[in-house]
Every structure is written in structure tokens, then in C-alpha cells.
Design an enzyme around this catalytic site. Sequence first.
Site: not given
Ligand code: ARG
Length: 276
Positions: A169, A269
Amino acid sequence: MPATRARRLRRYLTCEPRYFDVRYSINPWMDEHAPVDPELARDQWATLVRTYRDHGHTVETITPVPGLPDMVFAANSALVLGGRVFGSRFRAPQRQPESAAYELWFKDAGFDVHEPEGVCEGEGDLVPVGPHLLAGTGFRTQVGAHHEVQEFFGVPTVTLRLTDPLFYHLDTALFALDDGLDGGPANVAYYPDAFSPGSRAVLEQLFPDAVLATRADALAFGLNSVSDGRHVFIAAQADDLAGQLARRGYVPVPVDLSELRKAGGGIKCCTQEIRP
Ligand code: ARG
């Protein structure tokens, strides 16, 4: 560099990790066989919320839904700019029901929610900075959603390509130190090697004065930070980056979310910003 940097008070939406767990693997950080300590996750999250409030910020919470272990990662639910909400559409089927849960919260709070057509994981991949909206792609949010988001907000949207699955991300590789939304200068911190060469060149042009993080700090989720313009809520393990920020006049506020990192998440996150 200003002697004292000014903070702007923020409104954040968060979700208690009541049902947090690692039960599937949709990024390289997630190991379904590694145990998670739910109590520790809740304590660490509660410390984050308390820390925001101690610094004057408003923190709201959405009721967690059983069976949605990643719902704690509120940042993926939307992008809110100028009081307008661009919702989410998750890539992984396991997370798709989160969109409706957050949409309900926003509607109850008095917002209309625009539903994206393409995969779009909210602030996980969309970062407003100054006159631009930085938009990540490569692993989750689709370029088509970048076009949708530009059309919706009318803000020039800059596609940035992520190339390292550990930084899947945009908010794992870059954060806004100063979002510039109050008309002041805008700046970011980022980890260059997480981006394609062309995207790196774009970042160099847009932010010649950016703070560059080491791989170690990026792996410690140091770029998954939240800045209010003065305080930077940052992973406790990102030492070098915290030092660089302090030398530039920011105040690093370390918060340890090691348990949530097992799902590939950190401070940002867990934090959805509601921009008025
Ligand atoms: N386990 C989640 C996923 O893979 C983690 C999300 C993390 N969020 C973020 N904004 N980077 O989607």
C-alpha cells in the site's frame, strides 16, 4: 526550517481490534500460523488512541464487526476530503464486507458515500498532499480508481507505482509530513526503493526537500506514520527516521503497534482522517 512547527487539530476514525487476528494471508507480512496476542493488540491500539487524544485530536470509533479481522485498518475504508467521502472496494474477498460497515458509519455521521467501481483501498493508497492527490497502484488500488477519484474530487491525481510486495500500500512507503491543506508548504517522507524508477523521478520533482527513509525504517513501518504538522506519530522502532524528523523540527511521538504489524499494518493503517 521553522523554529516551531504548527500542528492542525484532526478528526480521526478508528476501529478497536476486538476481532483482530491473522486468519488469511493477503500480504507478505501475514502468516496464519504465527500466533497473535489479541490482548496486546488491543492494548497497543488503545495507547495509540490515547496518544492522539492527549495531543488534542478528536478520535471517533466504529463498532467492530465479528468475522472481519482486518477491520482495525480504518484507513482502507475511504478517502475523506472537504467533507466528501470516496468509499472503498477491497481487492481481497475477505475484506470486501468492510466497505459496507464503514459506509454505514459515514452515513450515520451525515456523509454521503461514493462507491468506487474499481478496486480502491482508501487512504491505504490515496494520500492528499498540497495541490495533488498521490495515488498508489501495483498491488491493490487500480489505476482506474485513480481516474475515478480525480473525477470525484477534481484534484490532480498522480499515479505512483509500487514495486515491492512488502510495501503493498502507498501508506507503507510514504506519508504526508505536511499535507499543505491549510495553504502552507507540503512535504512527504518516503522510501524510494518501494517505487518504480519513473515514480521515484516524479516524487523527486514534486518533493525535492522530502525526508528519505532507510529500508530498515520502512520495514519497521516508519512510513506508516501520521503527522499533524508538528507531532509525528511513528513506529517506535523507526529510529533513524525519527532522528531525521527531529532535526527538521518535528516532534516524533513513538507508538508501538508490533502486534498489528503481524497483519501488515501500522499507525496510519489504523487511522482514517476525516478532513472537513
Ligand atoms: N491485512 C491488511 C491487508 O492486507 C492490512 C492493511 C493495512 N492497511 C494499510 N492502510 N496499509 O489489507
